[in-house]
Design an enzyme around this catalytic site. Structure first.
Site, mmCIF file in Angstrom:
data_model
loop_
_atom_site.group_PDB
_atom_site.id
_atom_site.type_symbol
_atom_site.label_atom_id
_atom_site.label_comp_id
_atom_site.label_asym_id
_atom_site.label_seq_id
_atom_site.Cartn_x
_atom_site.Cartn_y
_atom_site.Cartn_z
ATOM 1 C CB SER A 159 -0.957 -0.006 1.186
ATOM 2 O OG SER A 159 -0.268 -0.236 2.386
ATOM 3 C CG HIS A 208 -0.877 -5.216 2.288
ATOM 4 N ND1 HIS A 208 -0.163 -4.981 3.424
ATOM 5 C CD2 HIS A 208 -0.815 -4.048 1.576
ATOM 6 C CE1 HIS A 208 0.308 -3.742 3.411
ATOM 7 N NE2 HIS A 208 -0.077 -3.143 2.294
ATOM 8 C CG HIS A 250 7.127 -8.392 8.712
ATOM 9 N ND1 HIS A 250 7.978 -7.558 8.020
ATOM 10 C CD2 HIS A 250 5.997 -7.671 8.938
ATOM 11 C CE1 HIS A 250 7.393 -6.387 7.850
ATOM 12 N NE2 HIS A 250 6.184 -6.428 8.383
ATOM 13 N NE ARG A 273 3.811 -2.782 12.707
ATOM 14 C CZ ARG A 273 3.562 -3.045 11.434
ATOM 15 N NH1 ARG A 273 2.909 -2.182 10.695
ATOM 16 N NH2 ARG A 273 3.972 -4.188 10.883
ATOM 17 C CG ASP A 299 -2.135 -8.026 10.180
ATOM 18 O OD1 ASP A 299 -2.688 -6.945 10.420
ATOM 19 O OD2 ASP A 299 -1.515 -8.259 9.135
HETATM 20 C C1 LIG Z 1 3.934 -11.903 5.807
HETATM 21 C C2 LIG Z 1 4.317 -12.909 4.720
HETATM 22 C C3 LIG Z 1 3.363 -12.718 3.503
HETATM 23 C C4 LIG Z 1 5.767 -12.600 4.302
HETATM 24 O O1 LIG Z 1 6.066 -13.439 3.191
HETATM 25 P P1 LIG Z 1 7.555 -13.722 2.753
HETATM 26 O O2 LIG Z 1 8.359 -12.466 2.738
HETATM 27 O O3 LIG Z 1 7.477 -14.501 1.484
HETATM 28 O O4 LIG Z 1 8.065 -14.619 3.962
HETATM 29 P P2 LIG Z 1 9.256 -15.666 3.994
HETATM 30 O O5 LIG Z 1 10.392 -15.200 3.122
HETATM 31 O O6 LIG Z 1 9.556 -15.934 5.421
HETATM 32 O O7 LIG Z 1 8.602 -16.954 3.313
HETATM 33 C C5 LIG Z 1 9.359 -18.124 3.109
HETATM 34 C C6 LIG Z 1 8.451 -19.320 3.169
HETATM 35 O O8 LIG Z 1 7.903 -19.427 4.496
HETATM 36 C C7 LIG Z 1 6.503 -19.500 4.449
HETATM 37 N N1 LIG Z 1 5.943 -18.761 5.565
HETATM 38 C C8 LIG Z 1 6.113 -17.451 5.876
HETATM 39 N N2 LIG Z 1 5.336 -17.124 6.927
HETATM 40 C C9 LIG Z 1 4.660 -18.230 7.284
HETATM 41 C C10 LIG Z 1 3.673 -18.507 8.265
HETATM 42 N N3 LIG Z 1 3.214 -17.577 9.079
HETATM 43 N N4 LIG Z 1 3.192 -19.761 8.338
HETATM 44 C C11 LIG Z 1 3.628 -20.726 7.492
HETATM 45 N N5 LIG Z 1 4.535 -20.518 6.517
HETATM 46 C C12 LIG Z 1 5.048 -19.269 6.421
HETATM 47 C C13 LIG Z 1 6.160 -18.773 3.146
HETATM 48 O O9 LIG Z 1 4.848 -19.123 2.700
HETATM 49 C C14 LIG Z 1 7.241 -19.233 2.230
HETATM 50 O O10 LIG Z 1 6.928 -20.535 1.778
HETATM 51 P P3 LIG Z 1 7.254 -21.030 0.259
HETATM 52 O O11 LIG Z 1 8.742 -20.983 0.188
HETATM 53 O O12 LIG Z 1 6.645 -22.379 0.209
HETATM 54 O O13 LIG Z 1 6.599 -20.022 -0.654
HETATM 55 C C15 LIG Z 1 4.252 -14.362 5.276
HETATM 56 O O14 LIG Z 1 5.066 -14.451 6.412
HETATM 57 C C16 LIG Z 1 2.835 -14.812 5.577
HETATM 58 O O15 LIG Z 1 2.140 -15.284 4.673
HETATM 59 N N6 LIG Z 1 2.404 -14.684 6.875
HETATM 60 C C17 LIG Z 1 1.058 -15.025 7.236
HETATM 61 C C18 LIG Z 1 0.094 -13.941 6.741
HETATM 62 C C19 LIG Z 1 0.273 -12.666 7.521
HETATM 63 O O16 LIG Z 1 0.360 -12.668 8.735
HETATM 64 N N7 LIG Z 1 0.313 -11.503 6.788
HETATM 65 C C20 LIG Z 1 0.412 -10.184 7.429
HETATM 66 C C21 LIG Z 1 1.716 -9.539 7.161
HETATM 67 S S1 LIG Z 1 1.983 -8.070 8.074
#
Ligand SMILES: CC(C)(COP(=O)(O)OP(=O)(O)OC[C@H]1O[C@@H](n2cnc3c(N)ncnc32)[C@H](O)[C@@H]1OP(=O)(O)O)[C@@H](O)C(=O)NCCC(=O)NCCS
Length: 353
Positions: free
Chosen positions: A154, A184, A231, A240, A286
């Site tokens: 965003s 997001h 994250h 936060r 979140d």
């Molecule tokens: C926030 C988020 C989108 C960041 O994604 P990212 O930068 O790609 O994170 P990473 O580099 O740590 O991801 C590496 C792997 O770990 C996995 N992973 C990351 N967070 C995870 C979680 N909370 N639970 C399970 N697996 C997770 C990813 O899906 C990814 O898997 P892949 O290699 O099979 O695609 C991710 O951590 C997530 O999906 N979290 C849950 C949703 C969430 O809380 N979103 C709010 C963000 S503020």
């Protein structure tokens, strides 16, 4: 919130006198053009509230002083001034627009008139129809969601669109559309859904630590993420998250959903580490925010991202004011050919030349 706006724009913590001056300035900008309500009322009531919020912002584009002054031939060194005016005008109106959408959509179309004696956070709680200390919840929530490092969808979208010298209305509406995505802004409602799923399976009881571990592993083994954890940038507990936890400890320490959030915090990081994928096993903003909203009676999940949007606006509107003050250029992604990509891969993915 008004003092925080001052802080974001100047980098200085305002005195009480300066804060009150900003509060008064915001009040003078708070009136919402009547056609915004007409636009909202013309939309089917099952329209997603984020679509309504984004449409209301975009509808006000005709008010843009930046667009007007640009068409009159304003000099580049003056860009920041009407951008500041547009951004402040928008920020002063957004909480009331959000509250209007909420009351129209979820509370049988019973909007509550604004109380001009109140500050932005207090007036928001009043127009939502939620008693104290929800005014403090609103202030905390909006400030915590304003931004962090601007690398998120965003914040970057708002900056990108504004870099074309699109005005603040165009830019913020675009950023809000990005916030609407499930990876997001929508994540907080998924956390709540997950937590309530745990309660439902156990007939309303708190799980034991062993039961909770099993729920977490079941989620991961079914290919889903643990919502509220991980994250893209942070590698530790999101500050936060900590602020909201402290709020809960003060105001709702015995609330079962808060207790469950704390239990998850105890076991999820180790499980995520053992799972071995997430680079950051710690909770993000979140993981807790939906629980607080639920506690204060805001149980309409779909609306949570609108709250996030009001907060995010504080950060991104301050950013684009500074973008114009600093004379930032139009932004475009680097274009690469397939040959360049193949060379890059053959070299082990080092920096593209
Ligand atoms: C926030 C988020 C989108 C960041 O994604 P990212 O930068 O790609 O994170 P990473 O580099 O740590 O991801 C590496 C792997 O770990 C996995 N992973 C990351 N967070 C995870 C979680 N909370 N639970 C399970 N697996 C997770 C990813 O899906 C990814 O898997 P892949 O290699 O099979 O695609 C991710 O951590 C997530 O999906 N979290 C849950 C949703 C969430 O809380 N979103 C709010 C963000 S503020």
């Amino acid at each position: 919130m008004e003092g925080f706006w001052y802080f974001l724009l100047t980098g200085e913590v305002p005195t009480m006198e300066q804060t009150l001056a900003v509060v008064e300035d915001f009040k003078s900008r708070a009136a919402i053009p009547g056609y915004v309500f007409d636009v909202l009322r013309a939309m089917p009531r099952d329209t997603h509230p984020m679509t309504m919020f984004s449409a209301a912002i975009l509808a006000m584009q005709r008010e843009s002083l930046f667009a007007k002054r640009y068409s009159e031939g304003m000099k580049k060194t003056e860009y920041w001034d009407p951008m500041y005016e547009d951004c402040t005008n928008l920020m002063a109106k957004l909480p009331a627009i959000a509250a209007y959408i909420y009351r129209m959509k979820y509370k049988s179309d019973t909007p509550i008139a604004s109380n001009p004696a109140l500050d932005l956070g207090g007036n928001f709680a009043h127009m939502m129809g939620i008693a104290k200390p929800y005014d403090d919840v609103a202030r905390m929530y909006f400030i915590l969601h304003s931004d962090h490092e601007s690398g998120n969808v965003s914040a970057h979208t708002t900056h990108l669109v504004a870099s074309a010298l699109s005005d603040a209305y165009y830019a913020l509406s675009a950023g809000i559309n990005g916030l609407a995505g499930p990876l997001h802004g929508l994540a907080n409602q998924e956390v709540l859904g997950w937590i309530q799923g745990v309660f439902k399976k156990l007939g309303g009881k708190l799980p034991t630590e062993e039961e909770l571990k099993k729920f977490l592993w079941d989620t991961l083994n079914s290919g889903q993420v643990i919502p509220g954890y991980g994250h893209a940038v942070l590698r530790k507990t999101d500050p936060r998250y900590t602020s909201q936890m402290e709020f809960c400890q003060k105001h709702l320490p015995d609330y079962p959903m808060f207790k469950l959030v704390n239990m998850i915090y105890k076991v999820a990081p180790d499980i995520l580490r053992e799972h071995g994928k997430a680079k950051n096993p710690w909770p993000n903003v979140d993981a807790q925010s939906g629980v607080i909203q639920w506690y204060y009676g805001l149980v309409e999940y779909d609306f949570y991202t609108v709250l996030f949007g009001v907060g995010r606006a504080l950060g991104v509107l301050a950013n684009i004011t500074w973008d114009r003050a600093l004379g930032y250029a139009i932004e475009r992604p680097k274009s690469v050919t397939t040959d360049m990509l193949e060379k890059w891969a053959a070299e082990g993915g080092r920096k593209l030349g």
